[in-house]
Design a protein around this motif. Structure first.
Motif, PDB file in Angstrom:
ATOM      1  N   ARG A 252       4.493   4.985  -6.006  1.00 50.02           N
ATOM      2  CA  ARG A 252       3.742   5.468  -4.843  1.00 50.02           C
ATOM      3  C   ARG A 252       4.191   4.748  -3.576  1.00 50.02           C
ATOM      4  O   ARG A 252       4.377   5.365  -2.526  1.00 50.02           O
ATOM      5  CB  ARG A 252       2.242   5.278  -5.057  1.00 50.02           C
ATOM      6  CG  ARG A 252       1.673   6.157  -6.156  1.00 50.02           C
ATOM      7  CD  ARG A 252       0.191   5.921  -6.393  1.00 50.02           C
ATOM      8  NE  ARG A 252      -0.260   6.751  -7.493  1.00 50.02           N
ATOM      9  CZ  ARG A 252      -0.629   8.035  -7.378  1.00 50.02           C
ATOM     10  NH1 ARG A 252      -0.637   8.590  -6.171  1.00 50.02           N
ATOM     11  NH2 ARG A 252      -0.996   8.731  -8.422  1.00 50.02           N
ATOM     12  N   PRO A 284      -2.514   5.961   4.208  1.00 49.67           N
ATOM     13  CA  PRO A 284      -3.215   5.399   3.039  1.00 49.67           C
ATOM     14  C   PRO A 284      -4.718   5.630   3.051  1.00 49.67           C
ATOM     15  O   PRO A 284      -5.367   5.510   2.005  1.00 49.67           O
ATOM     16  CB  PRO A 284      -2.879   3.900   3.114  1.00 49.67           C
ATOM     17  CG  PRO A 284      -2.513   3.648   4.546  1.00 49.67           C
ATOM     18  CD  PRO A 284      -1.871   4.914   5.032  1.00 49.67           C
ATOM     19  N   HIS A 291      -0.554   7.859  -1.676  1.00 46.54           N
ATOM     20  CA  HIS A 291      -1.168   6.638  -2.188  1.00 46.54           C
ATOM     21  C   HIS A 291      -2.251   6.945  -3.216  1.00 46.54           C
ATOM     22  O   HIS A 291      -2.570   6.089  -4.049  1.00 46.54           O
ATOM     23  CB  HIS A 291      -1.790   5.831  -1.045  1.00 46.54           C
ATOM     24  CG  HIS A 291      -0.818   5.478   0.034  1.00 46.54           C
ATOM     25  ND1 HIS A 291      -0.005   4.369  -0.026  1.00 46.54           N
ATOM     26  CD2 HIS A 291      -0.505   6.103   1.210  1.00 46.54           C
ATOM     27  CE1 HIS A 291       0.760   4.317   1.052  1.00 46.54           C
ATOM     28  NE2 HIS A 291       0.468   5.347   1.821  1.00 46.54           N
TER      29      HIS A 291
END
Length: 311
Positions: A252, A284, A291
């Motif tokens: 990721r 994020p 993420h």
């Protein structure tokens, strides 16, 4: 040179530093603009993530050349694969060759951490001319995504071939498939985002090639080019990296960094909808980002082409 140079570092056909090689710095294709020291952590993380693929490729090579005395990694970047070469061939001396001293510093530090320093050397300079500074001809010369950052690839292959010992093997990593990490429909923006990014990266790559000094258009028939360089027994094999969804955390982080660089490199080529989708994918705090997405995966195929110098 270094190993992942395309805006997406692992774009199947071209990625690299390539050894080079350039990484998402907008429309400028001048590698002198790249801060390889800054790029080093991403290059290192990417090579570590792809280590299982490289290990399988090197195991295949080991069946062709069991006990080389000198192994050269031409366009080594931070030395992840250089050290894998040293581990695959425990009797060999390994020389990591790159144009970036900061990356070679990381390669030396890595070799020291792994207990390989006593048979690990570095050589700074631009390919292919720097190969003339080798003390001995190479028994195995590995060049991963470096050739496509040299204007005259045919001449570069011929130069590499001249620096092989009798029976030595030249192994180049070029081609494969674009790395994929997202399904066609990701629930935001228009379906097919990654396919459109791949098309833009193909345009970027063509412009990069056209801008290289002394560039020569060449049909990318690597086995024919290796044969034209005077080498024998040409062969190819592709190797897969398959990290299924949900991808692990390090994958990721790698995908997020890659997409951020693609976003910066291709910003003015993206339509507003795709730009907005990319912004969400790298944020994020967005639950739709890479993420957090449960459907994120990483699937890559790299192709290794080899040929030998006659005894």
């Amino acid at each position: 040179m270094a190993h992942e140079h395309h805006p997406d570092h692992q774009h199947g056909h071209h990625d690299h530093k390539s050894q080079g090689h350039g990484h998402g710095h907008g429309h400028s294709h001048d590698h002198a603009d790249i801060d390889w020291g800054e790029m080093a952590p991403l290059l290192e993380a990417g090579a570590e993530l792809f280590a299982p693929l490289y290990e399988r490729a090197l195991a295949w090579l080991a069946k062709q050349r069991t006990a080389p005395g000198l192994v050269v990694d031409a366009g080594s970047g931070p030395g992840v694969v250089s050290c894998l070469l040293a581990e695959t061939f425990p009797g060999a001396r390994v020389v990591a060759v790159d144009g970036s001293e900061p990356l070679l510093e990381r390669a030396r530090a890595r070799a020291a951490r792994l207990g390989l320093a006593d048979r690990f050397d570095t050589l700074a300079g631009d390919l292919p001319g720097v190969l003339g500074d080798l003390d001995h001809p190479a028994d195995l010369l590995w060049a991963s995504r470096s050739l496509h950052h040299l204007g005259d690839q045919r001449a570069a292959l011929a130069a590499c071939a001249r620096h092989l010992a009798p029976g030595g093997i030249l192994a180049i990593v070029e081609g494969g498939l674009p790395t994929r990490f997202l399904p066609r429909d990701i629930g935001i923006g228009r379906p097919g985002l990654q396919a459109r990014l791949n098309a833009l990266e193909e345009e970027w790559f063509a412009e990069m090639r056209a801008s290289l000094p002394g560039t020569v258009d060449e049909t990318e028939d690597w086995l024919a080019l290796l044969t034209a360089a005077g080498l024998t027994r040409p062969r190819s094999r592709s190797f897969l990296l398959d990290l299924p969804a949900p991808a692990p955390g390090r994958a990721r982080a790698y995908v997020a960094a890659t997409l951020s660089r693609v976003r910066a490199a291709l910003a003015d080529r993206l339509d507003p909808t795709d730009r907005a989708a990319l912004d969400r994918l790298v944020d994020p705090d967005d639950r739709a980002s890479v993420h957090h997405r449960p459907d994120l995966f990483l699937l890559a195929a790299h192709t290794v082409h080899t040929a030998s110098r006659a005894l």
